[in-house]
Design a protein around this motif. Sequence first.
Motif, PDB file in Angstrom:
ATOM      1  N   ASP A 253       0.896  -0.806  -0.118  1.00 18.15           N
ATOM      2  CA  ASP A 253      -0.142  -0.247  -0.289  1.00 18.15           C
ATOM      3  C   ASP A 253       0.857   1.030  -0.384  1.00 18.15           C
ATOM      4  O   ASP A 253       1.096   1.693   0.895  1.00 18.15           O
ATOM      5  N   VAL A 254       1.681   1.132  -1.033  1.00 12.24           N
ATOM      6  CA  VAL A 254       2.316   1.856  -0.899  1.00 12.24           C
ATOM      7  C   VAL A 254       2.493   3.377  -2.607  1.00 12.24           C
ATOM      8  O   VAL A 254       3.589   4.175  -2.242  1.00 12.24           O
ATOM      9  N   PHE A 255       1.302   3.535  -3.084  1.00 11.65           N
ATOM     10  CA  PHE A 255       1.056   4.089  -3.784  1.00 11.65           C
ATOM     11  C   PHE A 255       0.146   5.040  -3.767  1.00 11.65           C
ATOM     12  O   PHE A 255      -0.256   5.797  -4.572  1.00 11.65           O
ATOM     13  N   GLY A 256      -0.381   5.558  -2.564  1.00  8.92           N
ATOM     14  CA  GLY A 256      -1.591   6.262  -2.526  1.00  8.92           C
ATOM     15  C   GLY A 256      -0.358   8.027  -1.852  1.00  8.92           C
ATOM     16  O   GLY A 256      -1.340   8.588  -1.397  1.00  8.92           O
ATOM     17  N   PHE A 257       0.710   7.771  -1.467  1.00  6.12           N
ATOM     18  CA  PHE A 257       1.426   8.876  -1.202  1.00  6.12           C
ATOM     19  C   PHE A 257       3.127   8.660  -2.092  1.00  6.12           C
ATOM     20  O   PHE A 257       3.483   7.868  -2.796  1.00  6.12           O
TER      21      PHE A 257
END
Length: 284
Positions: A253-257
């Motif tokens: 979950d590293v594509f929202g920032f």
Amino acid sequence: MASAYNQPLTVPMMPLTSDVSIPQLGFGLYKVPGDEAEAIVGQALQTGYRHLDSAALYGNEAGVGRALRAAFDGGLAREDLFVTSKVWNDDQGYDSTLRAFEKTRADLGLEHLDLYLIHWPCPERGLYRETYRALERLHDDGLVRAIGVSNFQPAHLQDLLESADVVPAVNQVELHPWLQQRELREEHAELGIATEAWSPLARGRLLDDPELMRIAAKHGVTVAQVVVRWHLQESNIVFPKASAPERMAQNADVFGFALDADDLHAIPALDRGFRSGSHPDDVN
């Protein structure tokens, strides 16, 4: 009824060769116990990972193979997966490498691998040139889509390229904010070799780093997410390892920032030359 494998992660693809691309984020299998590999890999695939990084040394490829067979039976297509393995030091040499590959292929239950690497250069053995020649044979025969190396230093790469017909697609090395390997990565860029990062979290040692904790708090994420995101923004291929489903999902979950310019200025200062694993010159 929807398959459990219908929701892959949305991960950037990086070109390795003219016709092979690799998911930039994958799942690492180092120290996954053989008797737990089937369940852990199955969970990773259901989480959405489609890039698996394995090796003969890990002793879990038979379990990985069982997870893959279950996934294929459940509707996952082979062409949607990217699977890597590595030839171990004791199997270096032309004929022994070919035999080692066949065992890996049988354990994984695959007709071909997407990437096959030399695990360590072991320069005192003097075998990595002929080992790589075996990898080139596997590539020519269509049994491996791309070939490369792991833990090679600049001198090893230069020596290998004197006899190689195919430039290694990747070099997989220990790489994290405490060991940033700038000289080696510059060499990769000049040669057209992609950088893969093993031990991307320094085996958990940098999770208490104050500067990384500050950056994580600023973005409302974990230190692990900051480090994985840093690897991605540095154009590294990265595959963190986790056993718990929630940690698998969190690592992806590293594509929202995105790290900003201040973050990318601060992280290089953390390099201290720290190795959580062995130095390539000490492995033979």
